[in-house]
Structure formats: C-alpha cells, structure tokens
Design a protein around this motif. Structure first.
Motif, mmCIF file in Angstrom:
data_model
loop_
_atom_site.group_PDB
_atom_site.id
_atom_site.type_symbol
_atom_site.label_atom_id
_atom_site.label_comp_id
_atom_site.label_asym_id
_atom_site.label_seq_id
_atom_site.Cartn_x
_atom_site.Cartn_y
_atom_site.Cartn_z
ATOM 1 N N ARG A 90 0.677 -1.601 0.026
ATOM 2 C CA ARG A 90 0.099 -0.165 -0.215
ATOM 3 C C ARG A 90 1.032 0.841 -0.090
ATOM 4 N NH1 ARG A 90 -3.871 -0.841 4.966
ATOM 5 N NH2 ARG A 90 -5.225 1.357 4.120
ATOM 6 N N ARG A 91 1.890 0.847 -0.494
ATOM 7 C CA ARG A 91 3.478 2.346 -0.682
ATOM 8 C C ARG A 91 2.765 3.790 -0.871
ATOM 9 N NH1 ARG A 91 8.099 -0.325 -3.303
ATOM 10 N NH2 ARG A 91 6.649 -2.348 -2.893
ATOM 11 N N HIS A 364 7.250 4.131 8.096
ATOM 12 C CA HIS A 364 5.640 3.848 7.956
ATOM 13 C C HIS A 364 5.629 3.116 6.529
ATOM 14 C CE1 HIS A 364 3.176 7.408 9.670
ATOM 15 N NE2 HIS A 364 4.075 8.020 9.291
ATOM 16 N N ASP A 365 4.480 2.036 6.505
ATOM 17 C CA ASP A 365 4.226 1.231 4.684
ATOM 18 C C ASP A 365 3.610 1.404 3.733
ATOM 19 O OD1 ASP A 365 4.736 -1.123 6.863
ATOM 20 O OD2 ASP A 365 3.191 -0.864 8.086
ATOM 21 N N GLY A 366 3.500 3.407 4.236
ATOM 22 C CA GLY A 366 2.019 3.882 3.031
ATOM 23 C C GLY A 366 2.175 5.090 3.361
ATOM 24 N N VAL A 375 1.774 10.197 -7.638
ATOM 25 C CA VAL A 375 1.959 9.294 -7.423
ATOM 26 C C VAL A 375 3.032 8.997 -7.875
ATOM 27 C CG1 VAL A 375 1.210 6.816 -7.991
ATOM 28 C CG2 VAL A 375 -1.121 8.448 -7.406
ATOM 29 N N LYS A 376 3.581 9.709 -8.876
ATOM 30 C CA LYS A 376 4.361 9.008 -9.303
ATOM 31 C C LYS A 376 5.548 9.886 -7.769
ATOM 32 C CE LYS A 376 3.796 8.092 -14.435
ATOM 33 N NZ LYS A 376 4.572 8.838 -14.988
ATOM 34 N N LEU A 377 6.105 10.796 -8.073
ATOM 35 C CA LEU A 377 6.996 11.294 -7.043
ATOM 36 C C LEU A 377 6.694 10.824 -6.066
ATOM 37 C CD1 LEU A 377 7.024 14.944 -6.429
ATOM 38 C CD2 LEU A 377 7.442 13.701 -4.654
ATOM 39 N N ALA A 378 5.397 10.290 -4.858
ATOM 40 C CA ALA A 378 5.364 9.397 -3.611
ATOM 41 C C ALA A 378 5.932 8.065 -3.502
ATOM 42 C CB ALA A 378 3.995 9.467 -3.324
ATOM 43 N N LEU A 379 5.872 7.547 -4.753
ATOM 44 C CA LEU A 379 6.108 6.029 -5.573
ATOM 45 C C LEU A 379 7.550 6.221 -5.343
ATOM 46 C CD1 LEU A 379 4.128 4.728 -7.950
ATOM 47 C CD2 LEU A 379 4.611 3.811 -5.410
#
Length: 545
Positions: A90-91, A364-366, A375-379
């Motif tokens: 759930r990253r 944190h796990d996500g 989304v891409k930046l956080a991923l």
C-alpha cells in the motif's frame, strides 16, 4: 409518485430515478434496515458517551491511556490479520470523492489503492451519495466509463493494473436524513457501508480482492467494536467467511491516539492497520481541548509533523501497528501541481518529497496523496527507501510515548498572525461555500482542501477568540475583530468574483454559518453536521408504518 421501497418500515424521502432504483433495491434496503435495527441504538449510546467525555475534558480531566484495557496493551501474543489480497503493498494510496471521473482517474493513477470517500471529501447530497454508489458498483464490476461535457472519454485501463478499491463511509456521527427506518433517521455510516457491501462484496472477492473499508472519526475502541460487530453480521448475512472484510482505522482524534492497540484488538481478524489522519487529528486536538488556554495553537502553517504532539502520535502509531503485524499508513500530501508558475510548483513538490521521505524513514508502510500527478513522486521516494511491499519488520522498540508527549502542544517559534487569521477565514469560507453547492473537495490556495482543513480553520478562530489570544503584532483576537475580518474577506471575494458570480454563489450562506462559529461562544460539533440541513432536500412523502 413517491418511491415505494417495498420494504416494511423503510421510507425514502428523496427522488429515486430508475438508475438509483438499481442501487435502492428491496433486497439492499432490507439489509440497510437490518443493520439499522441491530446497531443504531448502540451507535447513539456511543455518541452520547462522547458528549459525557467532552464534559470531563472541559472540567480538566485530560485524555490518558485506559487502565481498564492495560491487559490488552501488555499482552504481546495477539496480532491483527495478515495483509489481505491487494493490501500487502500500500506504499501509495490516492484519495478523493466518489464522482465518476475521479474514480476512473484514481483507479488508473498507478497508486496501490484508492480510498473512495463518502466522508470528508464528499458533500453528502442525495445525488452525490447514490451516484457514488453506482460508481462503486460499476468500478468493482469493471464496467465504469465516463464521457466529459467536452466529449473526452474516460475508461478503466485494460491491463488490470488498477488500484485496489477501499471505501470510506461516513463517520458514526453523521445521519442520512433522506431515509427513514421505522420512522427514525438512518445512520450515514450504516447506509454507506450497507449499500456498498451488499452490491459489491462477493464481486470484489471474485476479482481477487475483498470488501475493504477506511473507518473514520472514531473516538473509542468501543466504536471500533461496533464496526466489528457490523462486519460479522454482514458477512453472516450474505454467507461470506468472517475475516473477509478488512478495515483500516483512521487515527484522527486525540481520544483514539490513546487507544490505538485497542482499536486493532477489537477488529483483529478484520484489521488492516491504522492511518495517520493528520489534519483531522489537529482539528480534534483543538476541538477537544478548546476550553483549556494551555492548548492554544499558533497558525495552522506552524503546526507541522515535527511539532511535539504530532511527532509523538506518528511514532506511537508506527510502533503500535508493527507490534501487532498490521500496516502503519502515513498522512495526506495536500499539495497539488501549480500550473503556469514553475517556481511555486517546484517548491510545492519539494514539500511533498520531504514529507514522504520523513514518513518512509520513520517506518510508515505507505502514504496518501490527493492528486494523480503526485503518485509517481511519492512512489519514487517509497520505492527507493522501501523496496519491499511494506516494512512491518521495523518494530520501533526504541519508541516510548507518554500521555504527556501526546498532549505536548508547544510549537517552537509558532505565532498567531493576521495572515494566519485571514487564511483561516478564507479557507473556511470558500470551503463551506463549495460544500453547500455539493463539492466536498476543493482546491484553495494551491492545496486540496476537504472538511478537515475547514474544521481546523474555524476551530482555531474560535479558540483564539475564546482565550483572547494575541497576534505577533500584539493585537488581541476578539469576536468583533474576527467578524470584521470575515466581512472584509467576503467583500474581497465579491470583488474577485464579480457581481453575477457572487450572487449565484453561496458565499453569504456560508458567511452566515461561519459567523456563528468564530466568536468563542457557540461551537458546532462538526461543520458537516451544521451545514447538512442546508443540502437535505426531502420529498413530500407521507410515511406509512
């Protein structure tokens, strides 16, 4: 003709189109009624317990860890459920309201999961709620599409790489006044949950996931126990094995912070972890402790995740979750891309990057984002520092958080400024106006704002007026001062919008409500409850029982 529910005791006080009738089937409404009759009394009893606990806090009895549940916290043998299909990784989770275009974009965004929100980012008009249920059903049944007014087509991606759907029903405190059961207004929580579960639970398992939920605004482990009872009855009702449902509890109230382990314990086989609902958490700290001058907070912009009480809350949540084998989810990045201003956009994205870096390094796990472009930046940040699906092995045994730590609201260098006051008035006013028009998620000042940030804004104003706080320029904040600022901000909006747009807006309606909330006297439990009557449209139907 009024809509005939075909279920004894169930009355729909709203228009039901043929499309809505596919959701409001007699079988689905019978399920709603069954849950209501079984659990609404307990819900109301627990809400009354909140009122009594608030009275104790107002008298100076501060929140603390519960002595009666110490055995649960000290027993190291029990665990939450192992991660369910589609929830091991759930990253990055994207969140947003349940309108059709948003649902498609979120599912296609590349995020691991999508929290479809019937709560803080959804203004609960009848149309929003029922069309949202239609969108959920179409998404789970993999047939959702949308044609925009300009003709642009939106379709679900065909490669199967869509986000796992998680639904957030309304909190226990909210009602659904368009539906009566035995003459009583229905619980918004049970209504949202029941319709989604009834129509989609079996199909979700068929496609390889399950009926998954985020559980908001709880203030006691007894409220988590109620959800667990609802889950058990619901699974039994349709013949689904217990433990198929999973629920992630949002720790977004100061009361819940003292009962994290108990929340996981109550849900056990249904638990999928806890989430740092940071904005609502700040709101809750102000709200619950608002009568105590020792807990006056500075400008919202000065209250960061490194502020002592926020840092303690995060560390305790991660330790608690990993001790019990469940996910510890991070909070929301409210920033959105800023077009036509490269420098401002770069600064905003830098804030997101630093926020996500802090979260992944903390354990944190996500994490959450509010916009597909983030989304891409956080991923990228989580992939670099957490190459495996989660970091449940990071136990954080070094962490020891006390009640005093959770209540340490000292903000080094924090101040109350005129700019902060005006920002609060502006955010609350603009958000409330949009909510009254049926929009629960609104870009304001380059941030994606929902009900939580509006709640912080009006609560800070109330708190400052109540305790006659002083600004960094030595000005005393009073009710008259804030009402004057409110007048000025409304005048400014009138100029910016132009006469025609201003008259067509609900600014004056929002102003009327906000003026009652910033004087240090009247204080509504929730803005959404305060405003709800204004968006309820009841059909003139004579109930028959």
């Amino acid at each position: 003709m009024p809509f005939d529910s075909k279920v004894p005791g169930v009355t729909i006080l709203a228009k039901v189109t043929p499309e809505y009738a596919q959701i409001l089937t007699p079988e689905a409404l019978q399920f709603v009624a069954t849950l209501h009759r079984s659990f609404n009394h307990t819900r109301k009893t627990l809400l009354q317990k909140r009122v009594l606990r608030q009275q104790q806090i107002d008298q100076g009895i501060l929140p603390d860890f519960l002595p009666e549940t110490a055995a649960i916290r000290e027993d190291v043998s029990w665990r939450g459920a192992i991660p369910a299909p589609g929830l091991a990784d759930r990253r990055v989770e994207i969140t947003g309201p349940v309108d059709r275009k948003m649902v498609i974009n979120a599912l296609n965004s590349g995020a691991a999961t999508f929290m479809a929100d019937f709560e803080d980012s959804n203004a609960p008009t009848w149309e929003n709620n029922i069309s949202g249920q239609i969108n959920m059903k179409d998404a789970i049944h993999q047939r959702i599409s949308y044609t925009a007014p300009n003709g642009k087509q939106y379709n679900i991606r065909k490669d199967g790489k869509v986000a796992t759907l998680i639904v957030r029903p309304r909190g226990w405190h909210l009602d659904e006044k368009h539906v009566l059961i035995d003459g009583q207004v229905t619980s918004g929580s049970l209504f949202d949950f029941a319709l989604y579960f009834f129509h989609n639970a079996k199909k979700s398992v068929e496609i390889g996931i399950g009926p998954y939920f985020y559980l908001p605004k709880m203030e006691s482990h007894l409220e988590a126990r109620l959800w667990n009872d609802v889950f058990n009855m619901s699974q039994d009702y349709i013949g689904m094995p217990r433990g198929t449902i999973r629920g992630t509890c949002l720790i977004e109230t100061i009361m819940a912070a003292f009962e994290m382990e108990e929340f996981i314990y109550e849900l056990r086989e249904h638990s999928s972890g806890l989430n740092c609902g940071r904005w609502d958490y700040i709101f809750s700290v102000i709200k619950k402790l608002r009568q105590n001058p020792a807990f006056v907070l500075p400008d919202r912009s000065d209250v960061s995740m490194t502020t002592p009480f926020m840092d303690a809350y995060v560390r305790l949540l991660i330790k608690t979750c990993h001790k019990r084998g469940v996910h510890a989810m991070g909070g929301m990045a409210a920033q959105i891309p800023i077009k036509n201003n490269e420098a401002a956009n770069k600064a905003a994205m830098e804030k997101v990057l630093n926020d996500k870096l802090r979260e992944v390094k903390a354990g944190h796990d996500g994490t959450w984002v509010a916009h597909p472009d983030l989304v891409k930046l956080a991923l990228k940040v989580f992939n670099e520092h957490m190459p495996q699906p989660n970091q449940l092995h990071v136990r954080r045994d070094d962490v020891h958080v006390t009640a005093q730590d959770l209540l340490n609201t000292n903000v080094k260098g924090g101040k109350i400024s005129e700019a902060g006051i005006r920002a609060n008035v502006s955010v609350a006013l603009i958000y409330m106006e949009a909510w009254l028009r049926g929009a629960g998620c609104v870009p304001i000042h380059n941030l994606m704002e929902d009900a939580a940030t509006a709640e912080i804004s009006r609560s800070q104003l109330w708190q400052w007026a109540k305790h006659h706080a002083k600004t960094d320029k030595g000005v005393t904040v009073t009710a008259d001062y804030l009402l004057k600022v409110l007048d000025e901000e409304v005048d400014q909006l009138a100029k910016e919008m132009g006469e025609q747009r201003f008259k067509a807006s609900k600014i004056l309606q929002a102003k009327k409500h906000l003026a009652t909330q910033i004087t240090g006297k009247d204080y509504a439990d929730f803005l959404t409850s305060l405003l709800y009557e204004d968006i309820v449209v009841l059909e003139d139907v004579k109930a028959k029982f």
